[in-house]
Design an enzyme around this catalytic site. Structure first.
Site, short mmCIF file in Angstrom:
data_model
loop_
_atom_site.label_atom_id
_atom_site.label_comp_id
_atom_site.label_asym_id
_atom_site.label_seq_id
_atom_site.Cartn_x
_atom_site.Cartn_y
_atom_site.Cartn_z
N CYS A 137 5.61 -0.09 3.27
CA CYS A 137 4.59 0.78 2.87
C CYS A 137 4.07 0.76 1.29
CB CYS A 137 5.07 2.20 3.17
SG CYS A 137 5.25 1.92 5.08
N HIS A 155 -2.10 6.86 7.68
CA HIS A 155 -1.17 5.92 6.89
C HIS A 155 -1.17 4.68 7.58
CE1 HIS A 155 1.86 4.18 4.76
NE2 HIS A 155 3.03 4.42 5.39
N CYS A 157 6.90 6.07 -0.73
CA CYS A 157 8.13 5.73 -0.34
C CYS A 157 7.84 4.56 0.89
CB CYS A 157 8.82 6.90 0.53
SG CYS A 157 7.66 7.50 1.87
#
Lengths: 425, 467
Positions: free
Chosen positions: A92, A382, A412
């Site tokens: 990510c 996301h 993160c």
């Protein structure tokens, strides 16, 4: 070799609205979406036909055929085909990492301009052949005689039709990211209410940003979607309180509302040297200051999977002689509300700051009014590698509209990693 | 010495019957096993704002390698961090299924009765999360050391809280209060360790006062009495034998003392623990000199003296002959005074010496049929209090334990009515074991217990009888 550095500045960004998994973008590939995001950026910045220094991009979930995803995507746009490209992968953190890489090259004078971008789809997921079937086929491929091939084919079993599906689980722990975060939430005593409050604020702030036109030049409609599909403003603690926990068992505090859903989308950021911006009549929105990555041992260590930004930020602050309070805006990726709240709790905690960060005093708390002021991932959703571009573009515009200031980015990533950075205007 | 009732209610059928009849259900208490960690589970630590014991508590728990939790916004997290304790976070609003073996609350910051609410804040959400044989510990400031009346009032109030909490604690959990005088913060360790550990299994609702004293020497907590010589009177059996064995376990060379008729039993005990024996009748006027001679000749002095020898000669006062009175008083009290005087006179109590006496619940509450015994045991308390300053001058301390119902041959011989009443009428619904008394004595005897002087701590499971 050049020992001088120069500012790298953010000029523009663009993304397509983020869609929920198996929604409007169910049939769009990573390449389709990334091409759309790049096209939007090229049009907005008026750089069609330009040869850029390079384009760095990436996707977390990627088909094996997409080995050159970014390059192939740019070839479908109006940017000069003489622009080189490469793919980056840091889970990510991919989107932000592409920005850091290209910004550093600009700063070093190796390139003058770049696009940092990312895309992900959980709808068009890279489903692979069954692993047993694949091994038989590989062996059959290397076998010379037809008799031997026939013998191998006789090993085929009906169960081998079941494909290999990508798992949303940490390979070394077998726990999903949500389950890992549920452990963090428990360890840091994060309440359901605090998580739901953060989720409500995220939705309300993103909705307000759309209403006031803030998103107009940041988001280009795609496949009939004009706003992020996940966006649901006007919720209440009471409504969210009715949801059942999805992670952490029956006593868990994490729900579908305070965790990001699987989603599809793409984003891209244009950056350059100040000189290049001037030459192209583009206004710098913000300046890249610094970045840091960190990782924790989430397998055998004492830290939660998504706690690495809690380490990366203080290291970056120390290098820049800044305190956690020296920021006008904080963009902390809301993978899960509990991730954000655990990170903030850790920075306020004398024990964490002393024991694990080696600091004499805690970093302290932040003014929550400055956190994710235009909404965050809980509202926008996301699509893994697309989040970094969304946040960089967002923060650059926020700083520019503010007439200056300093912003912190914290993201993160799977594998116990964290990528953070600072922008100033 | 078997407690049949305990065995009965701890099997499934008996437990069901006891529960439905509302009968007491004593649980087996955790007891110390050599080499075990200080506490078998996590400890939740908290502090009222302005508490001064956080650094001491943090350092002690760090040294014991205990797993520690606290609330995120608790002041105690700064000292915990500074002491290197990687403490977990607990939020009562997201409680999860957390349990603790110990709850430690620094109440020294409480300066007014209004602030007593801090006790409620800390213990209300946590007392039901205390594990079996858990430990609830409150730390305060001695009221006599508070200059402001309201401050003293609030600190005195802690005693009521702890005594009530001790009665509410279930499944073998206990509650204790420790008053630490300003300046005595560094002397908390032996007491906090004792109260946290299973060594204090049968001590409940008690108060320890830690005051001025010598600096605490560095010690090995596994063998705090290493290199020390301990005299134990009445060491041949029962509680005395347990004391001898416990002090030896803690590293001491034990000199056991008993009367000539018990010389064989005494020899068996001391030889099994590598100790030595003094056979003497402590009522003999020559005994103090004989004891001093032997200690001086063989060891050059003594570090720990445990006045354990004692007898009962029960009779209601109207029917009690003079011998029952006088002999008992001589054994239980006067001889102890003579031995103390001789040790002081000949300067045989080594530096940082310890005198520990065995009083009794009867000495506190009084017992019908035991006017003689109760007088002697109350006298022991008087001796501890009156001699504390005398010993303090010599860098030594004197303290007492007051056992309640302890499972010994003496209590086994009691009629069933009084025996069952004695066993059940306490917060733990059971009798204690001789080792429970011995552990408390070992705590006072520790070279680290420099701040404990003039204390009387009961080992009675918080008996309903007495203060």
């Amino acid at each position: 070799m050049n020992s001088q550095t120069r500012p790298a500045v953010v000029l523009a960004s663009n993304r397509i609205p983020f869609a929920r998994s198996n929604g409007p973008y169910a049939k769009a590939s990573n390449q389709d979406m990334l091409t759309a995001a790049l096209d939007g950026l090229i049009a907005a910045a008026g750089i069609a036909g330009e040869r850029l220094g390079e384009i760095a991009g990436g996707a977390v979930l990627k088909h094996s055929r997409d080995f050159n995803l970014t390059r192939e995507s740019l070839l479908g746009t109006r940017i000069s085909p003489e622009t080189p490209a490469y793919d980056v992968g840091q889970a990510c953190g991919t989107g932000l990492e592409t920005f850091i890489l290209t910004a550093n090259k600009v700063a070093l004078g190796q390139i003058d301009s770049a696009i940092a971008c990312g895309v992900d789809t959980t709808s068009d997921a890279p489903v692979a052949l069954n692993e047993d079937l694949r091994k038989i086929l590989m062996e059959a491929n290397s076998t010379k005689s037809n008799a031997d091939r026939a013998k191998l084919l006789a090993k085929l079993r009906p169960g081998m039709i079941v494909p290999e599906i990508p798992q949303n689980a940490e390979p070394r722990t077998g726990l999903s990211m949500g389950e890992h975060t549920a452990i963090m939430a428990r360890d840091w005593g994060i309440t359901r209410e605090a998580q739901d409050e953060l989720a409500i604020a995220s939705h309300d702030r993103l909705a307000a940003a759309y209403e006031e036109g803030f998103e107009d030049d940041l988001v280009t409609p795609y496949l009939g979607l004009e706003r992020d599909q996940n966006l649901r403003p006007g919720s209440t603690l009471e409504k969210l309180g009715k949801l059942k926990p999805v992670f952490g068992g029956p006593e868990g505090t994490m729900t579908a509302a305070n965790s990001t859903p699987l989603s599809d989308g793409a984003s891209a950021v244009l950056l350059s040297s100040e000189q290049w911006a001037k030459e192209h009549g583009l206004t710098p929105l913000a300046r890249f200051v610094d970045a840091e990555t960190a990782a924790v041992d989430h397998v055998g260590g004492r830290d939660g999977l998504l706690m690495a930004p809690a380490y990366a930020v203080p290291r970056m602050l120390a290098r820049n002689e800044l305190s956690l309070q020296d920021f006008d805006f904080y963009e902390i990726h809301e993978a899960f509300a509990a991730q954000v709240l655990s990170t903030l709790a850790a920075w306020e905690d004398p024990v964490f700051c002393h024991e694990r960060l080696g600091l004499d005093a805690p970093l302290g708390s932040i003014d929550r009014a400055k956190l994710n002021v235009k909404g965050g991932s809980l509202a926008a959703a996301h699509p893994f590698a697309a989040t970094g571009g969304r946040i960089v573009g967002n923060l650059a515009k926020i700083l520019h509209e503010n007439g200056g200031g300093r912003g912190l980015i914290s993201i993160c990533a799977a594998g116990g990693q964290g990528v953070v950075g600072i922008l100033e205007a | 010495m078997t407690d049949t009732y305990s065995a009965l209610v701890n099997n499934p059928v008996g437990g069901f019957v006891a529960k439905n009849l509302g009968l007491p259900k004593p649980v087996p208490l955790d007891r110390y096993v050599e080499g075990a960690p200080l506490i078998d589970g996590a400890v939740l630590v908290g502090s009222a704002p302005g508490g001064r014991l956080g650094p001491s508590v943090a350092t002690i728990l760090a040294g014991a390698d205990a797993h520690v939790d606290s609330r995120l916004d608790d002041e105690v997290r700064s000292p915990l961090g500074a002491a290197g304790v990687d403490a977990g976070v607990w939020n009562p609003e997201a409680p999860g299924s957390q349990r603790w073996k110990g709850l430690v609350f620094d109440a020294t910051g409480i300066t007014s009765s209004e602030q007593l609410r801090e006790l409620w804040s800390f213990f209300h959400p946590t007392i039901r999360r205390l594990a079996p044989s858990g430990r609830l510990i409150v730390l305060g400031t001695p009221p006599e050391d508070c200059t402001e009346p309201r401050h003293a009032t609030a600190q005195r109030a802690l005693e009521g809280f702890v005594r009530a909490a001790g009665k509410e604690c279930r499944y073998g959990a206990t509650a204790q209060l420790t008053y630490v005088a300003p300046g005595a913060e560094e002397r908390l360790e032996s007491t906090l360790r004792f109260f946290l550990s299973p060594r204090s299994a049968y001590v409940c609702g008690q108060l320890a006062r830690i005051g001025a004293g010598k600096d605490v020497p560095g010690i090995d907590w596994e063998r705090p009495l290493h290199g020390k010589v301990a005299l134990v009177t009445g060491a041949s059996r029962g509680i005395g034998e347990a004391i001898a064995r416990t002090l030896e376990r803690d590293g001491a060379h034990v000199v056991g003392l008993d009367v000539p008729p018990l010389a064989d039993d005494l020899e068996k005990v001391v030889s099994s623990i590598g100790g030595s024996a003094i056979v003497a009748d402590i009522t003999d006027p020559e005994a103090p000199a004989q004891i001093c001679d032997e200690l001086q000749a063989k060891h050059g002095g003594v570090d720990v003296v445990v006045h354990n020898a004692g007898v009962t000669r029960d009779k209601t006062l109207g029917g009690m002959d003079e011998e029952r009175w006088s002999l008992l008083m001589d054994i239980n009290l006067s001889s102890e005074e003579r031995i103390n005087d001789a040790l002081i006179e000949r300067d045989l109590l080594n530096d940082n010496g310890r005198v520990v006496c065995v009083s009794s619940m009867s000495g506190i509450a009084g017992n019908a049929g035991q006017t003689n015994y109760s007088t002697s045991k109350a006298g022991v308390i008087g001796m501890v209090q009156s001699m504390a300053p005398v010993f303090a001058e010599r860098g030594a301390t004197i303290n007492a334990v007051a056992p309640g119902f302890i499972e010994t041959q003496m209590t086994a011989a009691m009629p069933i009515g009084p025996r069952e009443a004695g066993r059940r009428m306490n917060s733990l619904s059971q009798g204690g074991l001789p080792v429970d008394v011995a552990e408390a004595i070992a705590w006072f005897a520790s070279p680290a217990s420099t701040g404990l002087n003039g204390n009387v701590v009961r080992v009675c499971g918080q008996s309903l009888i007495g203060a």
